[in-house]
Design an enzyme around this catalytic site. Sequence first.
Site, PDB file in Angstrom:
ATOM      1  N   ASP A 103      88.705  43.010  -4.344  1.00  0.00           N
ATOM      2  CA  ASP A 103      89.011  43.256  -5.389  1.00  0.00           C
ATOM      3  C   ASP A 103      88.280  43.764  -6.297  1.00  0.00           C
ATOM      4  O   ASP A 103      87.578  44.148  -5.803  1.00  0.00           O
ATOM      5  CB  ASP A 103      88.250  41.720  -5.954  1.00  0.00           C
ATOM      6  CG  ASP A 103      89.133  40.250  -5.256  1.00  0.00           C
ATOM      7  OD1 ASP A 103      90.401  40.218  -5.405  1.00  0.00           O
ATOM      8  OD2 ASP A 103      88.353  39.305  -5.294  1.00  0.00           O
TER       9      ASP A 103
HETATM   10  N1  URA Z   1      88.059  37.399  -0.806  1.00  0.00           N
HETATM   11  C1  URA Z   1      87.917  36.919  -1.902  1.00  0.00           C
HETATM   12  O1  URA Z   1      87.747  36.779  -2.376  1.00  0.00           O
HETATM   13  N2  URA Z   1      88.261  38.440  -2.022  1.00  0.00           N
HETATM   14  C2  URA Z   1      87.830  39.557  -1.634  1.00  0.00           C
HETATM   15  O2  URA Z   1      88.647  41.236  -2.032  1.00  0.00           O
HETATM   16  C3  URA Z   1      88.016  39.619  -0.364  1.00  0.00           C
HETATM   17  C4  URA Z   1      88.205  38.965  -0.031  1.00  0.00           C
END
Ligand code: URA
Length: 239
Positions: A103
């Site tokens: 993310d």
């Molecule tokens: N899980 C999440 O919620 N975000 C990420 O970036 C990776 C795994």
Amino acid sequence: MRLDKFLANSGVGTRKEVKELLKKRLIKVNDEIVKDGKIHVNENEDTVKYKDEIISYKKFVYIMLNKPNGVISATEDKIHKTVIDLLGDEYRTFEVFPVGRLDIDTEGLLLLTNDGVLSHNLLSPNKHVDKKYYVELEKLLTETDIAKLENGVELKDFTTKDAKVEIIENGEESDKIRVYITISEGKFHQVKRMFKAVGNEVKYLKRVKMGTLSLDENLKLGEYRELTEDELTKLKENF
Ligand code: URA
């Protein structure tokens, strides 16, 4: 492939630097000086030399990045800076892409490569490659929460597979609640959704490991380096 691409991909220099080297008559193909980077060479048959030293062709590149917050895991974006924008010019010609996504606000280990096979293997749901995350949470985790997270939590669209939770700090007196969680899947926002499903909230998320590959602690946010031979061999070993 074009000679200038061959040279840039082999680490001789950026495309711009390669142009200069050609102009300075420092490049030979099959022992003939070549000044035109547009000519085609066959990496298996032709002998390319820089200052009379044979250049061996590097097809793939494997880069470990410590992804910072605010940068997106994509090759292009109209609004945000991408992980590719963090790389130096010497990697431009390789056309690398991120292996999976973190993310925008998640930090940590991201592998960038142009090796489609390795990427596919690491991401394939059938291969169950473990991903380990360092997580800071809003609230204390109870034993029941941990059991749920480890044995599968029901999310809107699926039930998560077994996971492992390791507590770093989870006490009333701690100012931070910190754990590691290892999951073998990689669904959209998965870690954040898992903690939300047990009534908690992820305050900070950082990936520290993917398969056998651990984030190099010497890499500051936004820094990167190529994998060592050993890291690459181990990473490929399971496929
Ligand atoms: N899980 C999440 O919620 N975000 C990420 O970036 C990776 C795994």
